[in-house]
Write a protein that holds these residues in place. Structure first.
Motif, mmCIF file in Angstrom:
data_model
loop_
_atom_site.group_PDB
_atom_site.id
_atom_site.type_symbol
_atom_site.label_atom_id
_atom_site.label_comp_id
_atom_site.label_asym_id
_atom_site.label_seq_id
_atom_site.Cartn_x
_atom_site.Cartn_y
_atom_site.Cartn_z
ATOM 1 N N GLY A 15 -4.004 -7.132 0.766
ATOM 2 C CA GLY A 15 -2.779 -6.608 -0.855
ATOM 3 C C GLY A 15 -4.082 -5.851 -1.624
ATOM 4 O O GLY A 15 -4.875 -7.046 -2.395
ATOM 5 N N GLY A 17 -3.740 -3.339 -4.056
ATOM 6 C CA GLY A 17 -2.903 -3.016 -5.307
ATOM 7 C C GLY A 17 -3.873 -3.324 -6.943
ATOM 8 O O GLY A 17 -5.109 -4.367 -5.906
ATOM 9 N N GLY A 20 -5.123 -7.718 -6.165
ATOM 10 C CA GLY A 20 -5.718 -7.645 -5.568
ATOM 11 C C GLY A 20 -7.767 -7.075 -5.730
ATOM 12 O O GLY A 20 -8.364 -8.295 -5.453
ATOM 13 N N VAL A 39 -7.553 -7.636 3.370
ATOM 14 C CA VAL A 39 -6.846 -6.955 4.128
ATOM 15 C C VAL A 39 -5.594 -6.328 3.468
ATOM 16 O O VAL A 39 -4.948 -6.702 2.986
ATOM 17 C CB VAL A 39 -6.073 -8.175 4.850
ATOM 18 C CG1 VAL A 39 -4.783 -7.502 5.773
ATOM 19 C CG2 VAL A 39 -7.358 -9.076 5.915
ATOM 20 N N GLU A 40 -5.504 -4.929 4.296
ATOM 21 C CA GLU A 40 -4.401 -3.803 3.294
ATOM 22 C C GLU A 40 -3.324 -3.730 4.795
ATOM 23 O O GLU A 40 -3.482 -2.386 5.614
ATOM 24 C CB GLU A 40 -5.660 -2.267 2.928
ATOM 25 C CG GLU A 40 -4.345 -1.156 2.239
ATOM 26 C CD GLU A 40 -2.284 -1.845 1.490
ATOM 27 O OE1 GLU A 40 -2.902 -2.680 0.548
ATOM 28 O OE2 GLU A 40 -1.719 -1.419 1.682
ATOM 29 N N THR A 82 6.834 5.481 -2.758
ATOM 30 C CA THR A 82 7.179 4.791 -2.170
ATOM 31 C C THR A 82 7.856 4.683 -1.036
ATOM 32 O O THR A 82 8.681 6.294 -1.212
ATOM 33 C CB THR A 82 7.960 4.344 -3.489
ATOM 34 O OG1 THR A 82 9.461 4.916 -3.891
ATOM 35 C CG2 THR A 82 6.797 3.805 -4.455
ATOM 36 N N SER A 96 4.872 0.192 -2.301
ATOM 37 C CA SER A 96 4.035 1.198 -1.747
ATOM 38 C C SER A 96 3.151 0.332 -0.689
ATOM 39 O O SER A 96 2.802 -0.864 -1.263
ATOM 40 C CB SER A 96 3.207 1.558 -2.902
ATOM 41 O OG SER A 96 3.796 2.231 -3.850
ATOM 42 N N THR A 107 2.210 4.690 -13.551
ATOM 43 C CA THR A 107 2.115 5.666 -14.586
ATOM 44 C C THR A 107 1.061 5.390 -15.701
ATOM 45 O O THR A 107 0.280 6.092 -17.114
ATOM 46 C CB THR A 107 3.488 5.586 -15.318
ATOM 47 O OG1 THR A 107 4.557 5.949 -14.858
ATOM 48 C CG2 THR A 107 3.952 6.746 -16.322
ATOM 49 N N ALA A 108 0.501 4.292 -15.816
ATOM 50 C CA ALA A 108 -0.918 3.302 -16.034
ATOM 51 C C ALA A 108 -0.570 2.812 -17.238
ATOM 52 O O ALA A 108 -1.481 2.803 -18.177
ATOM 53 C CB ALA A 108 -1.536 3.843 -16.251
ATOM 54 N N LEU A 427 10.657 -0.918 -10.961
ATOM 55 C CA LEU A 427 9.171 -0.803 -10.229
ATOM 56 C C LEU A 427 8.719 -2.164 -10.739
ATOM 57 O O LEU A 427 7.359 -2.647 -10.415
ATOM 58 C CB LEU A 427 8.470 -0.026 -10.035
ATOM 59 C CG LEU A 427 9.669 0.951 -9.145
ATOM 60 C CD1 LEU A 427 8.519 2.781 -9.648
ATOM 61 C CD2 LEU A 427 9.609 1.207 -8.137
ATOM 62 N N GLY A 461 0.010 -10.898 -8.979
ATOM 63 C CA GLY A 461 0.553 -9.784 -8.597
ATOM 64 C C GLY A 461 1.521 -10.491 -9.963
ATOM 65 O O GLY A 461 1.663 -11.376 -10.598
HETATM 66 P P1 FAD Z 1 0.449 -3.131 -5.408
HETATM 67 O O1 FAD Z 1 0.147 -2.679 -6.305
HETATM 68 O O2 FAD Z 1 2.151 -3.248 -5.053
HETATM 69 O O3 FAD Z 1 -0.640 -3.688 -4.273
HETATM 70 C C1 FAD Z 1 0.467 -4.527 -2.889
HETATM 71 C C2 FAD Z 1 -0.601 -4.147 -1.463
HETATM 72 O O4 FAD Z 1 -0.306 -5.305 -0.952
HETATM 73 C C3 FAD Z 1 0.357 -2.746 -1.153
HETATM 74 O O5 FAD Z 1 -0.581 -1.952 -0.772
HETATM 75 C C4 FAD Z 1 0.922 -3.737 0.433
HETATM 76 O O6 FAD Z 1 0.812 -2.667 1.436
HETATM 77 C C5 FAD Z 1 0.098 -4.513 0.345
HETATM 78 N N1 FAD Z 1 0.480 -5.346 1.277
HETATM 79 C C6 FAD Z 1 1.847 -5.855 0.860
HETATM 80 N N2 FAD Z 1 2.049 -6.920 1.727
HETATM 81 C C7 FAD Z 1 0.694 -6.991 3.120
HETATM 82 C C8 FAD Z 1 0.326 -7.722 4.702
HETATM 83 N N3 FAD Z 1 1.278 -8.333 4.856
HETATM 84 N N4 FAD Z 1 -0.790 -7.385 5.026
HETATM 85 C C9 FAD Z 1 -1.484 -6.884 3.843
HETATM 86 N N5 FAD Z 1 -1.992 -5.834 3.260
HETATM 87 C C10 FAD Z 1 -0.043 -6.344 2.255
HETATM 88 N N6 FAD Z 1 3.443 -0.655 -13.334
HETATM 89 C C11 FAD Z 1 2.861 -0.847 -15.281
HETATM 90 O O7 FAD Z 1 2.771 -2.007 -15.588
HETATM 91 N N7 FAD Z 1 3.140 0.420 -15.871
HETATM 92 C C12 FAD Z 1 3.172 1.456 -15.330
HETATM 93 O O8 FAD Z 1 2.943 2.437 -16.563
HETATM 94 C C13 FAD Z 1 3.543 1.496 -14.235
HETATM 95 N N8 FAD Z 1 3.911 2.794 -14.007
HETATM 96 C C14 FAD Z 1 4.475 2.568 -12.346
HETATM 97 C C15 FAD Z 1 4.983 4.227 -11.464
HETATM 98 C C16 FAD Z 1 5.246 4.642 -10.301
HETATM 99 C C17 FAD Z 1 5.520 5.150 -9.561
HETATM 100 C C18 FAD Z 1 5.216 2.687 -9.732
HETATM 101 C C19 FAD Z 1 5.392 3.358 -8.541
HETATM 102 C C20 FAD Z 1 4.777 1.718 -9.556
HETATM 103 C C21 FAD Z 1 4.513 1.497 -11.730
HETATM 104 N N9 FAD Z 1 4.213 0.462 -12.169
HETATM 105 C C22 FAD Z 1 3.710 0.690 -13.409
HETATM 106 C C23 FAD Z 1 3.799 -1.220 -11.127
HETATM 107 C C24 FAD Z 1 2.648 -1.267 -10.440
HETATM 108 O O9 FAD Z 1 1.895 -0.391 -10.213
HETATM 109 C C25 FAD Z 1 2.590 -2.642 -10.821
HETATM 110 O O10 FAD Z 1 2.693 -3.389 -11.406
HETATM 111 C C26 FAD Z 1 1.100 -2.953 -9.366
HETATM 112 O O11 FAD Z 1 0.503 -1.849 -8.423
HETATM 113 C C27 FAD Z 1 1.411 -4.020 -8.891
HETATM 114 O O12 FAD Z 1 0.074 -4.495 -7.824
HETATM 115 P P2 FAD Z 1 -0.135 -5.393 -7.333
HETATM 116 O O13 FAD Z 1 -1.542 -5.438 -6.852
HETATM 117 O O14 FAD Z 1 0.312 -6.776 -6.797
HETATM 118 O O15 FAD Z 1 0.186 -4.962 -5.761
#
Ligand code: FAD
Length: 506
Positions: A15, A17, A20, A39-40, A82, A96, A107-108, A427, A461
């Motif tokens: 992941g 994001g 990660g 790995v993504e 999404t 996503s 939205t950050a 989300l 996460g």
């Molecule tokens: P993610 O960013 O979801 O990344 C996870 C990644 O893992 C994805 O790219 C996915 O493809 C990958 N993945 C999943 N399964 C597998 C697999 N089996 N093998 C390989 N890859 C895999 N949060 C805030 O705090 N403030 C905000 O203002 C805010 N606004 C938002 C607005 C929008 C429109 C959206 C969509 C989200 C918003 N969020 C906000 C939420 C925020 O984006 C998430 O909390 C954050 O991105 C989570 O990070 P993460 O690294 O845990 O997961």
């Protein structure tokens, strides 16, 4: 998957994001020799990889990047970038799938958690240090919209209503945003390119996009690597085994438990305590006399160069135990929640209000996985079990009252009453691999995000957050990832020492 993978790495991160990427950056900086593979499952959608789509000035290119993040077709698109999971109990649950994850679309907003949102078993001073590091990694600033003509007036009106009796740290304020303002006034929204920094351009860090992790491998409780599949040819690719000394699963709050389940790692709390923040929204028009005092009002949301036009900026009404909501007051174009088509939109004069509630966290709210059917990615089919408790319903009603008061303090409401968005709309899914101070049935990992009863496996996460938060959770989960990365570096260094120390002659 464009690169030939090595058979072994020190660290594999699943992941790409923000969380990660935090592990990548921290391990890259703290362990000078570590070789890291990300790995993504999704494709690269921006240049640099992981860059925020709001930085793409061209409308069509931005829309293409958002579409490419929705995963295999037929997709059920949710918010741009999404894919909806079509879960009846949580109709707006979405993910996503792209390099940068949701961090390319967010939205950050990066407020710090307060009062009951904070994790009781991590010392406050220590957590504050991790939050400060997260702010640094995400380039968080509270002055990105300082030049917005209506921002001061919006905050003044909100403060008059909410600030009485609050400590200084929980008063109405500009929303801290992961945005960098350039000397020419343009803004760059932080994606994972920002989190990774120079690690993104170093040969010690490799990114395999369109590469699905199918399973984490382990022997006797010790992680040995991962099994992946190349999706670039439509998913017909061979399974490939990659050895690793440590694995971080940062695959979002719905798919991290999915991957652990698929790997046969199934602690009792896996997938449980799922919580999303019920979100109540309202929109108001600023009074004419306020709008008339500024020439800057415009019906354009983007300027000639594609940059966002500052209007009322983004303001924050922090969560407190007495007023347990997180209020986000935003100019329309900075908000991901569109107004109804029928609303006459003059963006400069209209502000959107979103009040997020802390959910009543229960073990019955959970995501479960099938062993005999697969989703569009070929992973175990997920089912979400989710309901609002009586306490949630009371909280939502109280949030409606609070947002009505906020809206009335600001101007003329556009709707007769605020409304609750469908479950999953925030989300901000949390809790499904939550941390705990001791092993037991109520947590999946320890306070350093190490999965209980395994060696070499971390989870990252919003899913690791154990408390019911109302504020946007990414800052907190990046802070927890930074904390976890320290223990991961120690793990790698211990393994190296053990490998180089000769056996003693006793
Ligand atoms: P993610 O960013 O979801 O990344 C996870 C990644 O893992 C994805 O790219 C996915 O493809 C990958 N993945 C999943 N399964 C597998 C697999 N089996 N093998 C390989 N890859 C895999 N949060 C805030 O705090 N403030 C905000 O203002 C805010 N606004 C938002 C607005 C929008 C429109 C959206 C969509 C989200 C918003 N969020 C906000 C939420 C925020 O984006 C998430 O909390 C954050 O991105 C989570 O990070 P993460 O690294 O845990 O997961």
């Amino acid at each position: 998957m464009s690169l030939p993978l090595s058979p072994a790495y020190d660290l594999v991160v699943v992941g790409s994001g923000p969380t990660g990427s935090t592990y990548v950056r921290e391990v890259f900086e703290q362990h000078p020799g570590a070789r890291i593979l990300v790995v993504e499952a999704g494709p690269r959608i921006s240049d640099p990889p992981g860059g925020h789509v709001k930085n793409i000035a061209d409308d069509e290119r931005r829309a293409q990047a958002q579409r490419a993040s929705e995963g295999p077709s037929p997709a059920s698109p949710g918010r741009p970038g999404t894919r909806l999971l079509a879960a009846p109990d949580m109709p707006a649950a979405a993910v996503s799938t792209n390099v940068g994850g949701m961090g390319a679309h967010w939205t950050a907003a990066c407020p710090r958690p307060g009062d009951g949102e904070r994790i009781p078993f991590i010392p406050a001073a220590e957590m504050d240090q991790h939050l400060a590091r997260a702010e640094q990694l995400l380039h968080v600033s509270a002055d990105a919209f300082d030049d917005a003509p209506f921002a001061d007036e919006v905050r003044h009106r909100l403060a008059r209503h909410f600030d009485d009796g609050r400590p200084a740290s929980r008063r109405v304020a500009p929303m801290p945003l992961a945005v960098t303002t350039r000397p020419d006034g343009s803004r760059t929204w932080s994606g994972t390119d920002v989190v990774l920094g120079s690690a993104a351009r170093d040969s010690r860090v490799e990114l395999a996009d369109r590469c699905l992790c199918l399973r984490v491998r382990y022997e006797g409780g010790v992680v040995t690597g991962v099994v992946v599949r190349d999706l670039s040819d439509g998913g017909a690719g061979q399974e490939t085994e990659i050895a690793a000394s440590a694995v971080v699963v940062a695959a979002d709050a719905l798919r991290t438990p999915q991957l652990l389940h698929a790997s046969g790692i199934r602690p009792a709390a896996l997938g449980r305590y799922l919580n999303d923040q019920p979100q109540v929204v309202f929109a108001v028009r600023l009074p004419d006399d306020v709008v008339a005092t500024h020439d800057a009002v415009t019906d354009r949301t983007r300027d000639e160069d594609g940059g966002i036009v500052p209007q009322s900026g983004v303001s924050w009404v922090p969560y407190t135990d007495d007023q347990p909501f997180h209020g986000q007051v935003m100019q329309l174009d900075a908000s991901p929640v569109p107004l109804a088509d029928t609303t006459p939109v003059q963006p400069g004069s209209i502000v959107g209000l979103g009040w997020f509630c802390a959910k009543d966290v229960t073990s019955e709210d959970r995501i479960t996985f099938a062993d005999d059917t697969n989703d569009a990615f070929g992973m175990p089919t997920a089912t979400i079990h989710y309901r609002y408790t009586d306490r949630d319903l009371a909280t939502i009603e109280a949030a409606k009252r609070a947002v009505t008061e906020a809206g009335t303090a600001l101007g003329a409401p556009l709707d007769p009453a605020p409304f609750l968005l469908p479950a999953g709309s925030s989300l901000h899914y949390q809790g499904t691999t939550r941390m705990g101070p001791t092993d037991g049935d109520t947590s999946v990992c320890d306070t350093f995000s190490r999965v209980w009863n395994t060696v070499g496996l971390w989870v990252a996460g919003n899913n690791v957050i154990p408390t019911a938060t109302a504020c946007n959770p990414t800052l907190t989960s990046v802070a927890l990832a930074s904390r976890g990365a320290r223990s991961l570096v120690e793990h790698l260094l211990r393994r190296e020492t053990a490998a180089t120390v000769p056996p003693s002659r006793t």
